[in-house]
Scaffold this motif. Structure first.
Motif, PDB file in Angstrom:
ATOM      1  N   GLU A  59       0.805  -1.214   0.000  1.00  0.00           N
ATOM      2  CA  GLU A  59       0.000   0.000   0.000  1.00  0.00           C
ATOM      3  C   GLU A  59       0.848   1.280   0.000  1.00  0.00           C
ATOM      4  N   PRO A  60       1.917   1.384   0.809  1.00  0.00           N
ATOM      5  CA  PRO A  60       2.716   2.631   0.745  1.00  0.00           C
ATOM      6  C   PRO A  60       3.271   2.922  -0.645  1.00  0.00           C
ATOM      7  N   LEU A  61       3.705   1.872  -1.355  1.00  0.00           N
ATOM      8  CA  LEU A  61       4.211   2.085  -2.707  1.00  0.00           C
ATOM      9  C   LEU A  61       3.092   2.515  -3.646  1.00  0.00           C
ATOM     10  N   ALA A  62       1.926   1.866  -3.521  1.00  0.00           N
ATOM     11  CA  ALA A  62       0.782   2.243  -4.352  1.00  0.00           C
ATOM     12  C   ALA A  62       0.349   3.679  -4.063  1.00  0.00           C
ATOM     13  N   ARG A  63       0.372   4.069  -2.789  1.00  0.00           N
ATOM     14  CA  ARG A  63       0.012   5.427  -2.419  1.00  0.00           C
ATOM     15  C   ARG A  63       1.001   6.424  -3.026  1.00  0.00           C
ATOM     16  N   GLN A  64       2.284   6.094  -2.966  1.00  0.00           N
ATOM     17  CA  GLN A  64       3.303   6.996  -3.501  1.00  0.00           C
ATOM     18  C   GLN A  64       3.146   7.176  -5.005  1.00  0.00           C
ATOM     19  N   ILE A  65       2.872   6.088  -5.703  1.00  0.00           N
ATOM     20  CA  ILE A  65       2.657   6.179  -7.149  1.00  0.00           C
ATOM     21  C   ILE A  65       1.421   7.016  -7.457  1.00  0.00           C
ATOM     22  N   ALA A  66       0.335   6.805  -6.692  1.00  0.00           N
ATOM     23  CA  ALA A  66      -0.900   7.562  -6.916  1.00  0.00           C
ATOM     24  C   ALA A  66      -0.692   9.052  -6.675  1.00  0.00           C
ATOM     25  N   VAL A  67       0.062   9.396  -5.619  1.00  0.00           N
ATOM     26  CA  VAL A  67       0.319  10.812  -5.327  1.00  0.00           C
ATOM     27  C   VAL A  67       1.162  11.439  -6.426  1.00  0.00           C
ATOM     28  N   LEU A  68       2.162  10.720  -6.934  1.00  0.00           N
ATOM     29  CA  LEU A  68       2.994  11.250  -8.010  1.00  0.00           C
ATOM     30  C   LEU A  68       2.184  11.465  -9.280  1.00  0.00           C
ATOM     31  N   GLN A  69       1.231  10.577  -9.535  1.00  0.00           N
ATOM     32  CA  GLN A  69       0.371  10.757 -10.703  1.00  0.00           C
ATOM     33  C   GLN A  69      -0.635  11.902 -10.508  1.00  0.00           C
ATOM     34  N   LEU A  70      -1.026  12.133  -9.267  1.00  0.00           N
ATOM     35  CA  LEU A  70      -2.001  13.188  -8.980  1.00  0.00           C
ATOM     36  C   LEU A  70      -1.360  14.577  -8.967  1.00  0.00           C
ATOM     37  N   LYS A  71      -0.091  14.674  -8.648  1.00  0.00           N
ATOM     38  CA  LYS A  71       0.561  15.967  -8.449  1.00  0.00           C
ATOM     39  C   LYS A  71       0.411  16.908  -9.643  1.00  0.00           C
ATOM     40  N   PRO A  72       0.641  16.476 -10.902  1.00  0.00           N
ATOM     41  CA  PRO A  72       0.500  17.433 -12.016  1.00  0.00           C
ATOM     42  C   PRO A  72      -0.901  18.025 -12.146  1.00  0.00           C
ATOM     43  N   GLU A  73      -1.941  17.284 -11.713  1.00  0.00           N
ATOM     44  CA  GLU A  73      -3.315  17.769 -11.822  1.00  0.00           C
ATOM     45  C   GLU A  73      -3.732  18.608 -10.618  1.00  0.00           C
ATOM     46  N   LEU A  74      -3.265  18.214  -9.428  1.00  0.00           N
ATOM     47  CA  LEU A  74      -3.743  18.863  -8.205  1.00  0.00           C
ATOM     48  C   LEU A  74      -2.912  20.079  -7.828  1.00  0.00           C
ATOM     49  N   GLU A  75      -1.647  20.096  -8.167  1.00  0.00           N
ATOM     50  CA  GLU A  75      -0.779  21.201  -7.730  1.00  0.00           C
ATOM     51  C   GLU A  75      -1.245  22.553  -8.288  1.00  0.00           C
ATOM     52  N   PRO A  76      -1.644  22.675  -9.580  1.00  0.00           N
ATOM     53  CA  PRO A  76      -2.152  23.980 -10.045  1.00  0.00           C
ATOM     54  C   PRO A  76      -3.405  24.422  -9.310  1.00  0.00           C
ATOM     55  N   VAL A  77      -4.295  23.483  -8.989  1.00  0.00           N
ATOM     56  CA  VAL A  77      -5.525  23.821  -8.259  1.00  0.00           C
ATOM     57  C   VAL A  77      -5.184  24.332  -6.865  1.00  0.00           C
ATOM     58  N   ALA A  78      -4.258  23.634  -6.188  1.00  0.00           N
ATOM     59  CA  ALA A  78      -3.855  24.064  -4.845  1.00  0.00           C
ATOM     60  C   ALA A  78      -3.172  25.423  -4.889  1.00  0.00           C
ATOM     61  N   SER A  79      -2.341  25.646  -5.889  1.00  0.00           N
ATOM     62  CA  SER A  79      -1.662  26.934  -6.009  1.00  0.00           C
ATOM     63  C   SER A  79      -2.660  28.066  -6.243  1.00  0.00           C
ATOM     64  N   LYS A  80      -3.698  27.779  -7.006  1.00  0.00           N
ATOM     65  CA  LYS A  80      -4.735  28.781  -7.255  1.00  0.00           C
ATOM     66  C   LYS A  80      -5.460  29.155  -5.969  1.00  0.00           C
ATOM     67  N   GLU A  81      -5.559  28.198  -5.051  1.00  0.00           N
ATOM     68  CA  GLU A  81      -6.213  28.462  -3.774  1.00  0.00           C
ATOM     69  C   GLU A  81      -5.253  29.037  -2.730  1.00  0.00           C
ATOM     70  N   GLY A  82      -3.989  29.253  -3.137  1.00  0.00           N
ATOM     71  CA  GLY A  82      -3.013  29.824  -2.212  1.00  0.00           C
ATOM     72  C   GLY A  82      -2.360  28.805  -1.308  1.00  0.00           C
ATOM     73  N   LEU A  83      -2.337  27.546  -1.716  1.00  0.00           N
ATOM     74  CA  LEU A  83      -1.772  26.469  -0.906  1.00  0.00           C
ATOM     75  C   LEU A  83      -0.460  25.982  -1.514  1.00  0.00           C
ATOM     76  N   GLU A  84       0.487  25.618  -0.660  1.00  0.00           N
ATOM     77  CA  GLU A  84       1.727  24.998  -1.100  1.00  0.00           C
ATOM     78  C   GLU A  84       1.515  23.498  -1.287  1.00  0.00           C
ATOM     79  N   TRP A  85       2.267  22.926  -2.240  1.00  0.00           N
ATOM     80  CA  TRP A  85       2.112  21.488  -2.484  1.00  0.00           C
ATOM     81  C   TRP A  85       2.527  20.661  -1.267  1.00  0.00           C
TER      82      TRP A  85
END
Length: 416
Positions: free
Chosen positions: A289-315
């Motif tokens: 599970e930790p490896l699967a979680r890490q892979i999922a987070v790495l795949q999510l980062k390109p999509e979620l990081e711009p949204v978080a930045s728009k809301e004033g949040l750091e990755w």
């Protein structure tokens, strides 16, 4: 003679004899004192001459000592007991020959001089056997100067003789020879010598260690069979060339996967993974599970990081909240709905999600304040009247209700 009579003559003779005896004793005493003073004066003169000769000799002898690896303090005690002033004075013209003369007259100095000469010959041989001077120095200190002089003509044979008299040195030399034969193969297998060194150090059989010279491959396999840790590291190193491209494809580094592989105790599974690395990696991601979680987070980062930045949040703030998020499947599906996932993450109730929730709430309040009109056209025209304030408050309440309804609807959609 002027007094007649035999008796008086004898008395006078007795008196003269006593005076002569006293005078003889006095003269003898004075002669001894003079001789002692002369001898002391000569001794002081010789000491002064020796001191002056040694001071004149020091600038000439010191370069020879430095070349031999010695210091002036090493030869100074031998010079203090050196009696020949003539040889000290003659040493100014040939200091090298004088150093050999001192070595013949002082066993302690001779042993130190010959030991240093032998050290220069033995150090290259010891380096080839992955040893150093400190390994043989205790044994050499027990040898006589004559034996060390003989060793200068055959240092390799002398080292073998020392190894035959010491089991510790014999094993150390055997391990050094094994390293020379085995290290290239270890590096070729993808391992570091530090992975093999502890296992080699635990082997006491000199004959087995010497077998590494003739057949290092068989020797390495035998070591791996006898040590599970080395066997696991060897299996992982052999699997790395086939598995690493798949790891990089999932935006991971080998350091992310290696700890997971090290947790697998079954060497047969690691060995069999080389035949089908793709299937092995898929199963590894599903079961760990930790490896699967890490892979999922790495795949999510390109999509979620711009949204978080728009809301004033750091990755980093968002990622720390995701680490507390237990559902890996929701993280995987969040790639398609990053905005909804960020809101669901804020409402997850974990300690690190509170900061995200406060930031989103503050953003909603600023948006509502910017969207609500300060006064209406139908009002009396003056700002701040009770009617305009009531209408502004009503609009604000409606926008808050709308925001909460939208958030609840989105939460229900994510849960389904």
């Amino acid at each position: 003679r002027s007094i007649p009579g035999c008796k008086t003559t004898f008395v006078l003779m007795d008196c003269h004899t006593g005076c002569l005896a006293l005078f003889t004793v006095f003269v003898a005493k004075k002669c001894r004192e003079l001789e002692d003073a002369r001898a002391g004066r000569i001794a002081r003169q010789r000491r002064a001459a020796r001191t002056a000769a040694i001071q004149q000799l020091q600038p000439e002898l010191e370069p020879v000592l430095i070349h031999e690896g010695l210091e002036w303090t090493d030869v100074e005690p031998a010079l203090e007991v050196y009696e020949s002033l003539e040889k000290l004075q003659a040493a100014l013209f040939n200091p090298s020959a004088f150093l050999e003369e001192i070595a013949r007259s002082s066993q302690a100095f001779a042993k130190k001089l010959v030991s240093l000469r032998l050290k220069r010959q033995l150090e290259p041989i010891l380096a080839r056997a992955c040893c150093d001077w400190f390994d043989v120095e205790p044994l050499i200190s027990t040898c006589e100067a004559d034996e060390l002089r003989t060793a200068l003509f055959g240092p390799a044979e002398f080292l073998e003789k020392l190894a035959g008299s010491s089991d510790v040195l014999n094993r150390k030399l055997a391990r050094g020879h094994a390293k020379l034969a085995l290290e290239p193969m270890v590096l070729q297998q993808g391992l570091d010598w530090n992975d093999v060194q502890p296992v080699i150090d635990s082997v006491d059989d000199v004959n087995f260690l010497n077998s590494a010279i003739s057949d290092p491959g068989v020797f390495l396999e035998t070591l791996a069979e006898a040590n599970e840790t080395l066997s696991q590291k060897l299996a992982i190193a052999r699997l790395k060339p086939e598995l690493e491209p798949l790891v990089v494809k999932d935006a991971l580094a080998w350091s992310d996967v290696e700890p997971v592989l090290c947790s697998i105790d079954n060497i047969e599974i690691l060995t069999a993974a080389r035949s089908d690395p793709t299937e092995f990696f898929s199963v590894l991601k599903e079961r760990h599970e930790p490896l699967a979680r890490q892979i999922a987070v790495l795949q999510l980062k390109p999509e979620l990081e711009p949204v978080a930045s728009k809301e004033g949040l750091e990755w980093s703030e968002v990622q720390s909240a995701i680490d507390e998020f237990s559902n890996v499947e929701k993280i995987k599906h969040a790639v398609s709905f990053p905005e909804a996932f960020l809101k669901a993450l804020a409402s997850s109730g974990t300690p690190r999600s509170e900061k995200i929730a406060d930031q989103l709430k503050a953003n909603r309040q600023r948006a509502a304040a910017a969207a609500s009109p300060r006064f209406s056209k139908s009002d009396s025209g003056s700002m701040g009247t009770p009617r305009s304030a009531a209408r502004s408050q009503m609009n604000t309440n409606y926008l808050f209700q709308l925001a909460h309804m939208s958030s609840a609807a989105i939460n229900r959609r994510v849960k389904t």
